[in-house]
Design a protein around this motif. Structure first.
Motif, PDB file in Angstrom:
ATOM      1  N   LYS A 174      46.113  24.354  35.049  1.00 18.06           N
ATOM      2  CA  LYS A 174      47.443  24.980  35.187  1.00 18.06           C
ATOM      3  C   LYS A 174      47.607  26.172  34.245  1.00 18.06           C
ATOM      4  CE  LYS A 174      50.158  21.151  36.970  1.00 18.06           C
ATOM      5  NZ  LYS A 174      51.199  20.138  36.713  1.00 18.06           N
ATOM      6  N   THR A 175      47.022  26.060  33.077  1.00 18.27           N
ATOM      7  CA  THR A 175      47.175  27.157  32.114  1.00 18.27           C
ATOM      8  C   THR A 175      46.108  28.230  32.256  1.00 18.27           C
ATOM      9  OG1 THR A 175      45.889  25.935  30.490  1.00 18.27           O
ATOM     10  CG2 THR A 175      48.290  25.696  30.391  1.00 18.27           C
ATOM     11  N   MET A 176      45.157  27.972  33.142  1.00 21.79           N
ATOM     12  CA  MET A 176      44.076  28.943  33.321  1.00 21.79           C
ATOM     13  C   MET A 176      44.626  30.245  33.899  1.00 21.79           C
ATOM     14  SD  MET A 176      40.743  28.382  35.687  1.00 21.79           S
ATOM     15  CE  MET A 176      39.412  29.545  35.769  1.00 21.79           C
ATOM     16  N   TRP A 177      44.408  31.331  33.227  1.00 15.02           N
ATOM     17  CA  TRP A 177      44.884  32.659  33.635  1.00 15.02           C
ATOM     18  C   TRP A 177      46.406  32.680  33.814  1.00 15.02           C
ATOM     19  CZ3 TRP A 177      40.538  32.552  37.782  1.00 15.02           C
ATOM     20  CH2 TRP A 177      39.292  32.714  37.152  1.00 15.02           C
ATOM     21  N   VAL A 217      44.280  39.560  33.578  1.00 15.56           N
ATOM     22  CA  VAL A 217      44.783  38.873  32.380  1.00 15.56           C
ATOM     23  C   VAL A 217      44.716  39.804  31.176  1.00 15.56           C
ATOM     24  CG1 VAL A 217      44.439  36.936  30.802  1.00 15.56           C
ATOM     25  CG2 VAL A 217      44.049  36.645  33.259  1.00 15.56           C
ATOM     26  N   PRO A 218      45.856  40.060  30.537  1.00 14.05           N
ATOM     27  CA  PRO A 218      45.807  40.894  29.335  1.00 14.05           C
ATOM     28  C   PRO A 218      45.048  40.176  28.221  1.00 14.05           C
ATOM     29  CG  PRO A 218      48.009  39.982  29.663  1.00 14.05           C
ATOM     30  CD  PRO A 218      47.204  39.594  30.852  1.00 14.05           C
ATOM     31  N   PRO A 219      44.403  40.929  27.339  1.00 12.20           N
ATOM     32  CA  PRO A 219      43.661  40.296  26.237  1.00 12.20           C
ATOM     33  C   PRO A 219      44.579  39.412  25.398  1.00 12.20           C
ATOM     34  CG  PRO A 219      43.236  42.669  26.351  1.00 12.20           C
ATOM     35  CD  PRO A 219      44.350  42.387  27.299  1.00 12.20           C
ATOM     36  N   VAL A 220      44.074  38.277  24.976  1.00 13.41           N
ATOM     37  CA  VAL A 220      44.868  37.363  24.149  1.00 13.41           C
ATOM     38  C   VAL A 220      44.182  37.175  22.805  1.00 13.41           C
ATOM     39  CG1 VAL A 220      45.941  36.129  26.053  1.00 13.41           C
ATOM     40  CG2 VAL A 220      43.708  35.410  25.247  1.00 13.41           C
ATOM     41  N   ARG A 224      45.773  35.742  40.288  1.00 10.48           N
ATOM     42  CA  ARG A 224      44.940  34.701  39.674  1.00 10.48           C
ATOM     43  C   ARG A 224      43.757  34.356  40.573  1.00 10.48           C
ATOM     44  NH1 ARG A 224      49.258  30.274  37.330  1.00 10.48           N
ATOM     45  NH2 ARG A 224      47.579  29.495  35.976  1.00 10.48           N
ATOM     46  N   ARG A 225      43.990  34.372  41.880  1.00  6.65           N
ATOM     47  CA  ARG A 225      42.905  33.978  42.787  1.00  6.65           C
ATOM     48  C   ARG A 225      41.953  35.118  43.135  1.00  6.65           C
ATOM     49  NH1 ARG A 225      43.991  29.439  47.231  1.00  6.65           N
ATOM     50  NH2 ARG A 225      41.746  29.826  47.355  1.00  6.65           N
ATOM     51  N   LEU A 226      42.465  36.325  43.243  1.00  4.83           N
ATOM     52  CA  LEU A 226      41.604  37.410  43.734  1.00  4.83           C
ATOM     53  C   LEU A 226      41.524  38.606  42.799  1.00  4.83           C
ATOM     54  CD1 LEU A 226      42.604  37.591  47.524  1.00  4.83           C
ATOM     55  CD2 LEU A 226      40.573  36.557  46.545  1.00  4.83           C
ATOM     56  N   GLY A 227      42.343  38.632  41.779  1.00  8.30           N
ATOM     57  CA  GLY A 227      42.385  39.816  40.922  1.00  8.30           C
ATOM     58  C   GLY A 227      43.464  40.777  41.392  1.00  8.30           C
ATOM     59  N   PRO A 228      43.839  41.718  40.540  1.00 11.55           N
ATOM     60  CA  PRO A 228      44.973  42.600  40.851  1.00 11.55           C
ATOM     61  C   PRO A 228      44.732  43.560  42.006  1.00 11.55           C
ATOM     62  CG  PRO A 228      43.947  43.205  38.757  1.00 11.55           C
ATOM     63  CD  PRO A 228      43.303  41.942  39.199  1.00 11.55           C
ATOM     64  N   ASP A 229      43.488  43.970  42.201  1.00  8.66           N
ATOM     65  CA  ASP A 229      43.251  44.964  43.252  1.00  8.66           C
ATOM     66  C   ASP A 229      43.571  44.406  44.635  1.00  8.66           C
ATOM     67  OD1 ASP A 229      42.500  46.787  41.388  1.00  8.66           O
ATOM     68  OD2 ASP A 229      40.343  46.470  41.628  1.00  8.66           O
ATOM     69  N   ALA A 230      43.161  43.183  44.865  1.00  5.46           N
ATOM     70  CA  ALA A 230      43.376  42.593  46.190  1.00  5.46           C
ATOM     71  C   ALA A 230      44.767  41.990  46.334  1.00  5.46           C
ATOM     72  CB  ALA A 230      42.324  41.515  46.446  1.00  5.46           C
ATOM     73  N   TYR A 249      33.879  36.462  36.192  1.00  5.89           N
ATOM     74  CA  TYR A 249      34.530  35.904  35.006  1.00  5.89           C
ATOM     75  C   TYR A 249      33.565  35.026  34.218  1.00  5.89           C
ATOM     76  CZ  TYR A 249      37.796  33.467  32.021  1.00  5.89           C
ATOM     77  OH  TYR A 249      38.427  32.955  30.924  1.00  5.89           O
ATOM     78  N   VAL A 250      32.810  34.227  34.952  1.00  9.95           N
ATOM     79  CA  VAL A 250      31.853  33.357  34.276  1.00  9.95           C
ATOM     80  C   VAL A 250      30.837  34.190  33.492  1.00  9.95           C
ATOM     81  CG1 VAL A 250      29.969  31.698  34.652  1.00  9.95           C
ATOM     82  CG2 VAL A 250      32.119  31.453  35.920  1.00  9.95           C
ATOM     83  N   ARG A 251      30.433  35.299  34.072  1.00  5.64           N
ATOM     84  CA  ARG A 251      29.461  36.175  33.409  1.00  5.64           C
ATOM     85  C   ARG A 251      30.078  36.919  32.230  1.00  5.64           C
ATOM     86  NH1 ARG A 251      27.822  37.642  38.618  1.00  5.64           N
ATOM     87  NH2 ARG A 251      29.086  39.513  38.486  1.00  5.64           N
TER      88      ARG A 251
END
Lengths: 183, 321
Positions: B5-8, A110-113, A43-49, A101-103
């Protein structure tokens, strides 16, 4: 094969203590806590890191396990504190992830929802707000929100007084409110 | 705060496969620390990147067999599972487990200018009968230490007993085809369908009897893939597709380690560590079912150059190793 049910049911402090005599037992601590710590890192850095964060965190923990406070049966605050330091060394990666992410509206872990549009509407401004936080405030905020540590546990994780946790959390919330208008 | 909390929160919790590389690095770091080494070694078929040892881009990466790491794997596995997995139901099941173990190991991917150093134990049966039938009279052990250029262009050095031989590897194999080098393996596909086709092409050119070509080609690639476990995992999948593969529940490798085996119809048995399904080596049988040769790899490591050893013999020409 030695069945280690006793170890499996032991608290973290016992496991760490036993690992001083039998280092291989430390792997049990990894098996117990790595799944959620990995998720936090994604969540903080992405899966690669995240893989590196998890490996570096547990290697550092193993190296310094003799300093572990045995009066603390739950090692999560200790591990997340180490992870915070590891993540802190990758501050640029974290900010890059939020900016991307903002861009793009895409978090690589995160898998598509189905309701992606609504999720984006909420998460995009939050990511932009997280970008503006000081690292120390972001650590506290996300340890509470994502790692689900209590204030006391965050204090132990970051080796700061509980009062400082509260003040940093308040500052972070205020900053986010200012950025969003309302959270 | 609730939104935060629900973010990502959709990020899934990592499973064993996701965590295998990080766990492997921890185990290797633990092992390196326990043995006081600056470099990190790897148990064959169990590459472990470690904090105190391997750094990405580091010139020399050491790997080696050690009982302690095997124990670490076993302990960790038990702690996770508590109740051990049931015995493999079939050769396919066993190979699938072995493939998962191999796939969790990081690849070495030697550079073309590096040297692959291996230490292996070979055990051969000595027969009274000239056709190697009947029961062996005795077993003969030999330690074979080799330093092989990753791309076959440099000198190849071999230590057998007190003798160290320096030679060149032929750029072509015995069938006049360009040899597959350690460095070449990086380009081999790991998706099973593509690999199957690539192996078929290689097997078609093998000079052995047609019914043996696939098996020999796969075994050669399995041996060479000590530097690329991810490829070995897919090779196990191809072995499991072969007709007549069976489980041999009790095997011993050339180092005397107990294992479980998968025997091919051609008489080669791949031997795996019985709890982790880590690949240990292989054994060959004669038509009477007696093991006539077995092979176990003890160490594999990458070096930047050949070590300085006193060469006792220099082989002229080249060998099609």
């Amino acid at each position: 094969m030695t069945i280690t049910r006793e170890v499996d049911q032991s608290d973290d402090a016992t496991l760490i203590q036993e690992s001083l005599r039998d280092p291989e037992l430390f792997a049990a601590l990894f098996d117990r806590h790595a799944p959620l710590l990995h998720r936090y890192a994604v969540r903080r850095l992405g899966p690669d890191a995240a893989e590196d964060v998890v490996a570096d965190t547990f290697l550092a923990a193993f190296k310094h396990r003799d300093r572990y406070d045995r009066s603390r049966p739950d090692a999560r605050p200790w591990l997340y504190g180490i992870a915070s330091n590891v993540i802190g060394k990758r501050k640029r990666s974290e900010l890059n992830l939020y900016q991307a992410y903002v861009r793009s509206g895409v978090h690589p872990g995160v898998p598509p929802v189905e309701d992606g549009v609504n999720t984006l509407a909420v998460n995009r401004p939050l990511a932009a707000a997280l970008l503006k936080l000081k690292r120390a405030d972001r650590d506290v905020l996300l340890l509470v929100a994502w790692a689900e540590l209590t204030y006391e546990e965050v204090a132990r994780a970051l080796d700061i007084p509980v009062g400082t946790v509260r003040s940093r959390l308040n500052r972070a919330r205020t900053k986010i409110r200012e950025t969003l208008g309302d959270v | 705060m609730d939104d935060l909390k629900t973010m990502w929160a959709e990020v899934p919790v990592a499973d064993r496969q996701d965590l295998a590389p990080a766990r492997a690095r921890l185990l290797n770091g633990m092992h390196g620390a326990r043995h006081g080494r600056a470099g990190v070694r790897r148990e064959e078929a169990g590459t472990r990147h470690g904090e105190a040892g391997v750094r990405r881009g580091r010139a020399s990466v050491r790997f080696a067999v050690a009982g302690g790491l095997a124990a670490a794997l076993a302990v960790g596995f038990v702690v996770v599972q508590v109740v051990a997995d049931p015995a493999p139901a079939s050769a396919q099941d066993l190979l699938a487990r072995a493939a998962r173990t191999a796939a969790a190991e990081p690849d070495l991917n030697p550079r073309a200018d590096q040297v692959v150093h291996t230490v292996a134990r070979d055990r051969s049966a000595i027969f009274a009968a000239p056709d190697a039938s009947g029961e062996p009279v005795r077993m003969q052990d030999e330690v074979r230490e080799a330093w092989s250029p990753a791309d076959s262009s440099g000198a190849f050095m071999l230590r057998q007993g007190d003798q160290i031989t320096l030679m060149k590897l032929c750029s072509e194999s015995f069938d006049r085809k360009r040899r597959t080098t350690y460095a070449d393996l990086a380009s081999w596909p790991t998706d099973v369908a593509s690999l199957r086709e690539r192996v078929r092409q290689a097997a078609a050119a093998h000079p052995a009897e047609p019914h043996l070509r696939m098996s020999y080609t796969l075994q050669n690639l399995i041996d060479k893939s000590v530097v690329r476990p991810s490829l070995r995992a897919s090779l196990f999948a191809l072995i499991s597709e072969m007709e007549g593969v069976t489980v041999k529940p009790s095997m011993t490798d050339a180092l005397g380690r107990a294992g479980v085996g998968v025997r091919t119809a051609e008489g080669t048995t791949l031997i795996f560590e019985p709890e982790t399904y880590r690949y240990l080596g292989y054994a060959e049988e004669n038509r009477n079912g007696h093991v006539i040769a077995s092979h176990a790899l003890e160490t594999v490591e990458l070096l930047d150059r050949l070590p300085k050893e006193k060469v006792t013999f220099t082989e002229p020409g080249c060998i099609p190793a």
